[in-house]
Design an enzyme around this catalytic site. Structure first.
Site, mmCIF file in Angstrom:
data_model
loop_
_atom_site.group_PDB
_atom_site.id
_atom_site.type_symbol
_atom_site.label_atom_id
_atom_site.label_comp_id
_atom_site.label_asym_id
_atom_site.label_seq_id
_atom_site.Cartn_x
_atom_site.Cartn_y
_atom_site.Cartn_z
ATOM 1 N N HIS A 1 0.818 -1.227 0.000
ATOM 2 C CA HIS A 1 0.000 0.000 0.000
ATOM 3 C C HIS A 1 0.849 1.273 0.000
ATOM 4 C CE1 HIS A 1 1.001 0.161 4.202
ATOM 5 N NE2 HIS A 1 0.337 -0.945 4.471
ATOM 6 N N GLY B 1 -1.311 -8.588 7.589
ATOM 7 C CA GLY B 1 0.080 -8.253 7.316
ATOM 8 C C GLY B 1 0.095 -7.001 6.483
ATOM 9 N N CYS B 2 1.267 -6.440 6.287
ATOM 10 C CA CYS B 2 1.379 -5.219 5.491
ATOM 11 C C CYS B 2 1.181 -5.556 4.017
ATOM 12 C CB CYS B 2 2.749 -4.615 5.724
ATOM 13 S SG CYS B 2 2.776 -2.852 5.689
ATOM 14 N N GLN B 3 1.613 -6.757 3.628
ATOM 15 C CA GLN B 3 1.627 -7.131 2.212
ATOM 16 C C GLN B 3 0.449 -8.011 1.831
ATOM 17 O OE1 GLN B 3 3.856 -6.349 -0.173
ATOM 18 N NE2 GLN B 3 5.473 -5.379 0.989
ATOM 19 N N SER C 1 6.296 -9.117 6.133
ATOM 20 C CA SER C 1 5.029 -8.675 6.702
ATOM 21 C C SER C 1 3.826 -9.231 5.956
ATOM 22 C CB SER C 1 4.992 -7.146 6.707
ATOM 23 O OG SER C 1 3.852 -6.701 7.395
#
Lengths: 408, 139
Positions: free
Chosen positions: A364, B50-52, B118
């Protein structure tokens, strides 16, 4: 000095570009996250620790004098780099995030009161959202968000509608790290000034791509990081109009930022030192000079043409991939391309093309609200620097096609 | 079959692949084969963000054994999840708590457990063990 630009020759200046990743020559397309460093910057860091290491602004001994002069020389070079009217307007920070937090604290204390409004845009990085949210919460002020259109451009009419006498601050990104959009900052600054608001430019992504002139822009403040401008990590700059920097309180207390200290009352040092408490990242500060020198010897007309060519070529080639959709198609765009591909997750693509030596960013990009707006979980982002080539774009396209064969 | 034996089985299965591409193709096909988690269970309380990539994990205790079901929006993450589920399948809470997961490292996919990725996998493994600890009292 003769200005030069020859991409093959320029690549020779960046030793990391020769290394291999997973058995393949590195194709580094993550310049939006951080840029690679020329040998001169690396040498300057080594030279500092080998020959000059000492604390600045403190000692009478030779080393300290030399380090102080070298550090202050960087301030002058940054003054030139952004065309600041005086060097006292240039404050060393740890980076863009640090600069915004400094402003949220120091500007926030007296400038923003209950019911006041702060405007950001829908394409801001978390670092230009969260500090303002924290300030608004503390002061009971209101955060307003200037909307964007489908191409990823700020809708100026909507932005104009948000501006009113309660607007105290506007903080907008110059170039979107996710979309590549170059915002019409100069026009937006003039509009903000009409209602008496102060304007902060987040130049993190524009400093490596555009000629910056704070006087022509007439911005009140500007922040950026050196690590994205081919310089060292851990150092960045805040520019502020001198009359504003003089009236706002310091951000952190400590050494170097004081004139006199007693237990009853401390008086603050003059600009720029008032905002520079504690021992800074001296090595990075000094090596920044080498990065600015490097930037200054490039032929920027040629660099702009080259980056434009890379953007146009990559856009055209990527669009040929079945199911690929570019996110961010602003008319004014820097060499940053975000995209999604039907039926595949950005993470999977990133993992597979990394195996082929290609470094892109997926996710993101610290712009979650922007991802929500586009209704996507994230993108794959290729961000180009002047040392990238069309051949690298081709390698990216081949790798993507290979990844899709595996994933679909 | 014990958890250790099932790990050995996975390691042997992956030893057939000579290059990374074959290995990932296999991982991707495992991810595609993994039964999709019941939509009703794809709720926020089962979500590991997670971030991903995102991971959903559900656990039920059936006849003293834990049954995990899981899903991810990223297929490579899902492939690794499929392996995790296979290794843990039909195991008692005690076995899961006592297990030492070495197979991911041995098949050369350790990078996917790096915190910088992540992707939710590290948290998922922690969560699996947490379920085992919680279910232990019910056995």
């Amino acid at each position: 000095m003769t200005k030069v630009f020859n991409v093959a020759k320029v690549r020779e200046d960046f030793p990391i570009l020769k290394r291999e990743v997973n058995g393949k020559t590195l194709v580094y397309l993550d310049n939006g996250a951080t840029a690679q460093k020329p040998q001169t910057v690396i040498d300057a860091l080594t030279k500092y620790y080998t020959h000059e290491n000492s604390n600045i602004h403190r000692g009478v001994h030779t080393l300290s004098q030399e380090a102080t002069s070298a550090y202050e020389l960087t301030r002058e070079k940054i003054q030139g780099f952004i065309n600041a009217p005086e060097k006292e307007s240039v404050i060393f920070t740890k980076g863009t995030t640090d600069g915004i937090n400094l402003l949220a604290f120091s500007l926030g204390r007296d400038f923003v009161q209950e019911g006041d409004e702060i405007i950001i845009s829908a394409m801001e990085h978390h670092s230009n959202i969260v500090p303002w949210q924290m300030l608004c919460e503390q002061k009971k002020a209101v955060l307003k968000v200037a909307p964007i259109n489908q191409r990823g451009e700020i809708i100026l009419e909507e932005y104009k509608k948000l501006l009113n006498p309660k607007t105290k601050l506007v903080s907008i990104v110059h170039i979107s790290n996710t979309l590549g959009t170059i915002n019409p900052i100069q026009e937006m600054i003039a509009m903000a000034h009409e209602v008496g608001a102060k304007f902060i430019v987040d130049a993190a992504q524009s400093a490596p791509h555009l000629k910056i002139d704070v006087q022509a822009l007439d911005c009140d403040f500007m922040v950026f990081s050196m690590h994205k401008v081919f310089g060292p990590t851990g150092v960045g700059f805040l520019y502020g109009k001198k009359e504003l920097l003089e009236v706002i309180p310091p951000y952190q207390g400590g050494g170097d930022m004081i004139k006199t200290v007693t237990f009853e009352k401390t008086t603050y040092n003059e600009l720029p030192h008032k905002f520079e408490a504690g021992t800074p990242n001296i090595a990075a500060g000094i090596a920044t000079s080498a990065a600015i020198d490097y930037m200054n010897q490039l032929d920027w007309n040629a660099v702009h043409l080259h980056e434009k060519e890379l953007l146009d070529y990559a856009t055209a080639q990527l669009k040929l991939i079945d199911g690929l959709r570019i996110i961010g198609e602003a008319k004014e765009k820097a060499s940053v391309i975000s995209f999604v591909i039907d039926g595949v997750h950005p993470y999977d693509v990133g993992v597979i093309i990394d195996k082929m030596g290609i470094a892109v960013r997926t996710g993101h990009h610290c712009t979650q609200p922007l991802m929500d707006w586009f209704k996507i979980p994230g993108t794959i982002r290729a961000s180009f620097a002047f040392y990238n080539t069309k051949e690298e774009v081709d390698l990216l396209v081949v790798a993507l096609k290979r990844a899709l064969q595996m994933l679909r | 079959m014990s958890i250790a034996e099932r790990q050995d089985e996975v390691v042997e299965e992956f030893s057939m692949f000579e290059d990374w591409m074959d290995k990932y193709e296999h991982l991707i096909s495992l991810g595609k084969e993994l039964p999709i988690i019941d939509e009703a269970k794809k709720q926020d309380n089962n979500l590991i963000k997670g971030c991903q990539s995102r991971v959903w994990l559900d656990a039920q205790l059936q006849d003293g054994k834990i049954v995990f079901t899981a899903d991810s929006d990223a297929i490579i993450t899902k492939g690794i999840i499929a392996l995790m589920i296979r290794v843990f399948t039909d195991s008692s809470p005690q076995e899961i708590i006592a297990s030492d997961l070495t197979f991911i490292d041995e098949i050369g996919l350790k990078e996917h457990l790096s915190p910088t990725r992540s992707n939710g996998l590290v948290s998922m493994i922690k969560q699996m063990k947490m379920y085992a600890i919680a279910f232990q009292t019910q056995v």
